[in-house]
Write a protein that holds these residues in place. Structure first.
Motif, PDB file in Angstrom:
ATOM      1  N   TYR A   1       0.845  -1.185   0.000  1.00 27.71           N
ATOM      2  CA  TYR A   1       0.000   0.000   0.000  1.00 27.71           C
ATOM      3  C   TYR A   1       0.887   1.244   0.000  1.00 27.71           C
ATOM      4  CZ  TYR A   1      -4.322  -2.560   1.000  1.00 27.71           C
ATOM      5  OH  TYR A   1      -5.414  -3.378   0.933  1.00 27.71           O
ATOM      6  N   LYS A   2       0.260   2.397  -0.157  1.00 32.45           N
ATOM      7  CA  LYS A   2       0.970   3.658  -0.049  1.00 32.45           C
ATOM      8  C   LYS A   2       1.609   3.784   1.330  1.00 32.45           C
ATOM      9  CE  LYS A   2       0.184   8.648  -0.177  1.00 32.45           C
ATOM     10  NZ  LYS A   2      -0.820   9.728  -0.355  1.00 32.45           N
TER      11      LYS A   2
ATOM     12  N   ALA B   1       5.328   5.654  -2.413  1.00 25.74           N
ATOM     13  CA  ALA B   1       4.992   6.996  -1.945  1.00 25.74           C
ATOM     14  C   ALA B   1       3.699   7.550  -2.516  1.00 25.74           C
ATOM     15  CB  ALA B   1       6.130   7.956  -2.278  1.00 25.74           C
ATOM     16  N   SER B   2       3.016   6.828  -3.383  1.00 25.51           N
ATOM     17  CA  SER B   2       1.775   7.345  -3.964  1.00 25.51           C
ATOM     18  C   SER B   2       0.813   6.203  -4.228  1.00 25.51           C
ATOM     19  CB  SER B   2       2.063   8.103  -5.264  1.00 25.51           C
ATOM     20  OG  SER B   2       2.594   7.227  -6.230  1.00 25.51           O
ATOM     21  N   ASP B   3      -0.439   6.551  -4.457  1.00 21.75           N
ATOM     22  CA  ASP B   3      -1.454   5.538  -4.744  1.00 21.75           C
ATOM     23  C   ASP B   3      -1.170   4.817  -6.053  1.00 21.75           C
ATOM     24  OD1 ASP B   3      -2.782   6.270  -2.436  1.00 21.75           O
ATOM     25  OD2 ASP B   3      -4.089   7.717  -3.456  1.00 21.75           O
ATOM     26  N   ALA B   4      -0.570   5.538  -7.012  1.00 19.51           N
ATOM     27  CA  ALA B   4      -0.284   4.921  -8.307  1.00 19.51           C
ATOM     28  C   ALA B   4       0.776   3.837  -8.212  1.00 19.51           C
ATOM     29  CB  ALA B   4       0.161   5.999  -9.303  1.00 19.51           C
ATOM     30  N   GLU B   5       1.594   3.854  -7.164  1.00 21.56           N
ATOM     31  CA  GLU B   5       2.663   2.866  -7.013  1.00 21.56           C
ATOM     32  C   GLU B   5       2.208   1.627  -6.248  1.00 21.56           C
ATOM     33  OE1 GLU B   5       6.362   4.656  -5.601  1.00 21.56           O
ATOM     34  OE2 GLU B   5       5.598   6.597  -6.234  1.00 21.56           O
TER      35      GLU B   5
ATOM     36  N   GLU C   1       7.327  -4.119   4.371  1.00 24.30           N
ATOM     37  CA  GLU C   1       6.546  -3.486   5.440  1.00 24.30           C
ATOM     38  C   GLU C   1       5.486  -2.582   4.833  1.00 24.30           C
ATOM     39  OE1 GLU C   1       7.359  -0.654   9.375  1.00 24.30           O
ATOM     40  OE2 GLU C   1       8.984  -1.241   8.026  1.00 24.30           O
ATOM     41  N   ASN C   2       4.318  -2.580   5.445  1.00 29.06           N
ATOM     42  CA  ASN C   2       3.228  -1.687   5.074  1.00 29.06           C
ATOM     43  C   ASN C   2       2.890  -0.794   6.260  1.00 29.06           C
ATOM     44  OD1 ASN C   2       2.265  -1.961   2.340  1.00 29.06           O
ATOM     45  ND2 ASN C   2       1.668  -4.046   2.846  1.00 29.06           N
ATOM     46  N   VAL C   3       3.617   0.282   6.449  1.00 27.32           N
ATOM     47  CA  VAL C   3       3.361   1.267   7.508  1.00 27.32           C
ATOM     48  C   VAL C   3       3.210   0.576   8.866  1.00 27.32           C
ATOM     49  CG1 VAL C   3       2.102   3.351   8.118  1.00 27.32           C
ATOM     50  CG2 VAL C   3       2.120   2.575   5.754  1.00 27.32           C
ATOM     51  N   GLY C   4       4.254  -0.066   9.313  1.00 29.10           N
ATOM     52  CA  GLY C   4       4.229  -0.728  10.609  1.00 29.10           C
ATOM     53  C   GLY C   4       3.578  -2.089  10.610  1.00 29.10           C
ATOM     54  N   ASN C   5       3.087  -2.550   9.478  1.00 25.91           N
ATOM     55  CA  ASN C   5       2.448  -3.858   9.344  1.00 25.91           C
ATOM     56  C   ASN C   5       3.275  -4.699   8.395  1.00 25.91           C
ATOM     57  OD1 ASN C   5       0.698  -6.038   8.668  1.00 25.91           O
ATOM     58  ND2 ASN C   5      -1.053  -4.812   9.309  1.00 25.91           N
ATOM     59  N   PHE C   6       3.735  -5.844   8.873  1.00 26.84           N
ATOM     60  CA  PHE C   6       4.626  -6.678   8.067  1.00 26.84           C
ATOM     61  C   PHE C   6       3.873  -7.672   7.188  1.00 26.84           C
ATOM     62  CE2 PHE C   6       7.449  -5.216  11.411  1.00 26.84           C
ATOM     63  CZ  PHE C   6       8.596  -4.910  10.698  1.00 26.84           C
TER      64      PHE C   6
END
Length: 555
Positions: A43-44, A205-209, A240-245
């Motif tokens: 995710y972003k 860094a963006s939704d498109a990525e 990692e997804n913002v603190g979620n592995f």
């Protein structure tokens, strides 16, 4: 703890260091053309950290091309970009715009000791760093910083200026073209071997990525028929997804597994309540079915806890992993054993298994244990390990064999009932039994087809963030199958399954005249319309003969 169980525990514990989202893969003397390192949905705000350590190639050739490819897709289908380059090294081919996947090449230049970064035109913007410390903390959209990113920033500014002058669209700009990262060289004077280390970090860094990212390592010399280069290196990958592995499609799994565990637990308790309150005959297999439901609940609960710690820590705790594997092994074996016992009619019809049934169990139980062991090794081994593909093929083959074996007892019962309905006078009862077994056969086929094929097609079709749906549908299908099986074979007064004929046992039954049975004769009626066993006394038999003799006096 006995030596046998201690060895099993150590073997399971040996694999528990691998199943995580913080990977460490050790490659030794590997001659594969390409190695699938990781698949992860971002995710972003997500981050991919890749570190290549102690890389060496034997024989050493600085002109040889090695490196990574990182592609982004929207689902877990087969990679169309990689599949179209099976005969040639992907790093040596130009980018093809006909494929939907966006691809980044990381090429190792061993002469200049740099890692070249090249992007396909599908990438509108990319955020690649030398290390995690260079990622801007203020905002993911912040302008790239760091020594390597200054070059990207400068090139980006020049491209924007050229775009403004020439009117070129921003969609045609490749911001990471000719972007370089350093490669450090370690010279082992003892063995006279050069070791190469490099790393890169990619920020989403963006939704498109956002998307499902697949990371591969390529050894271009091994695509040549007359060459074989052995590779040795260590890969450390952190996703990692913002603190979620957990991957984007796996985030709901801890809650899903725990919810299904509660559902199976409540259903098992309700089943036991029905057995305790039943006024109809309750057989041993009914309690075996209850044990299966409780084991399934435990397996799901431990599985959910396992994913919970992976979500928080990036690795799982060995205690929960071992508990899950033990429960999973027992559940898998007991499931197939229960289905085979129902199909053969154990305890409902007979208390002793026939030789044919025993041979079936001797085949099914070892196969199911092997399938569960293969599944555990698959979960514990890294995707890039050489044994991963071999064990995956073993698991698929053995699982299909087990699914085929559990159909045999049901087919045998259906065939027996078809023959009995054609010769036995009790056609209506046999047709009822035949209908029940046909329903059970259809249930098993649908369960196997759905959980093995439909769920797989669902996984490769849905977008990457909905990858948890395949697990949800698999567990829901299992729950529905358990409920329907329990409903059809529940303790009941008129359940046709409880009254299956025992003609083979009756023909071999011998009645001895002693005690209370003295003076009794067992008559096996040959009349199919009144098939059954009748007991008459000697006085009744003599009176019947006298009546027949007296009736001839008037002839």
């Amino acid at each position: 703890m006995s030596n046998k169980y201690r060895i099993l525990f150590l073997l399971v514990l040996k694999f528990t260091i691998c199943w995580c989202r913080i990977h460490e893969l050790v490659i030794e003397n590997d001659v594969r053309k390409y190695i699938a390192l990781s698949t992860f949905g971002f995710y972003k705000g997500g981050k991919l950290d890749v570190q290549l350590q102690n890389f060496k190639a034997t024989p050493h050739d600085k002109d040889a091309l090695f490196g990574f490819s990182l592609d982004r897709t929207m689902n877990d289908a087969m990679n169309p970009y990689l599949d179209s380059h099976q005969d040639h090294c992907l790093l040596q081919e130009p980018f093809h715009t006909e494929h939907e996947a966006a691809v980044i090449y990381f090429k190792m230049d061993l002469i200049n000791n740099i890692l070249k970064v090249e992007c396909s035109p599908d990438w509108k913007r990319v955020h690649i760093y030398k290390s995690s410390n260079e990622i801007p903390a203020a905002s993911p959209k912040q302008v790239l910083a760091g020594s390597g990113n200054i070059l990207m920033q400068t090139r980006r500014r020049r491209s924007i200026q050229e775009e403004n002058k020439s009117g070129i669209s921003d969609a045609n700009i490749n911001p990471c073209d000719q972007f370089h990262l350093p490669i450090t060289v370690l010279n082992d004077t003892t063995d006279k071997v050069l070791y190469y280390n490099t790393s890169f970090v990619m920020s989403i860094a963006s939704d498109a990525e956002e998307g499902l990212y697949n990371l591969y390592f390529h050894s271009c010399p091994n695509y040549e028929t007359n060459k074989q280069v052995a590779l040795d290196f260590t890969m450390q990958i952190t996703e990692e997804n913002v603190g979620n592995f957990l991957s984007a499609g796996e985030m709901p799994l801890p809650a899903l597994y725990c919810t299904m565990a509660v559902l199976f637990l409540l259903s098992g308790a309700f089943w036991v309540f029905l057995l305790r309150q039943s006024r109809h005959p309750v057989f041993k297999i009914h309690y075996l079915m209850a044990a299966l439901v409780f084991l399934k609940a435990l397996s799901l609960a431990f599985h959910g806890m396992n994913y919970h710690f992976i979500e928080r820590l990036g690795v799982h705790l060995a205690t929960w992993a071992v508990l899950y594997y033990i429960a999973h092994l027992l559940k898998g074996a007991l499931l197939f054993v229960t289905l085979v016992l129902i199909g053969t009619g154990w305890t409902f019809i007979k208390h002793v298994l026939a030789p044919r049934d025993k041979r079936l169990f001797m085949a099914v139980i070892p196969l199911q244990v092997l399938a569960n062991v293969a599944e555990i090794i698959l979960a514990e081994s890294e995707e890039g390990a050489r044994e991963h593909r071999a064990w995956r093929d073993i698991f698929i083959l053995v699982d299909l064999l087990c699914c085929g074996c559990i159909l045999f007892p049901v087919v045998w019962s259906i065939r027996h009932l078809q023959q009995a309905s054609a010769t036995d006078g009790k056609a209506a009862a046999n047709l009822q039994k035949l209908k029940l077994f046909r329903h059970f056969y259809v249930m098993i086929v649908c369960y196997i087809y759905f959980t093995r094929i439909i769920v797989y097609l669902l996984r490769i079709t849905v977008p990457f963030q909905y990858g948890w749906l395949d697990e949800m549908f698999r567990e829901m299908a299992t729950y529905v199958f358990f409920v329907l099986t329990g409903y059809k074979f529940r303790p009941a007064a008129h359940n046709p399954y409880f009254s299956l004929s025992q003609e083979e046992d009756e023909e071999n039954l011998v009645i001895t005249e002693s005690g209370a049975t003295e003076g009794l004769t067992r008559v096996n009626s040959r009349n199919k319309s009144t098939a059954g066993i009748t007991e008459v006394t000697k006085q009744e038999s003599e009176a019947l003969l006298d009546h027949r003799e007296g009736s001839h006096d008037y002839d």
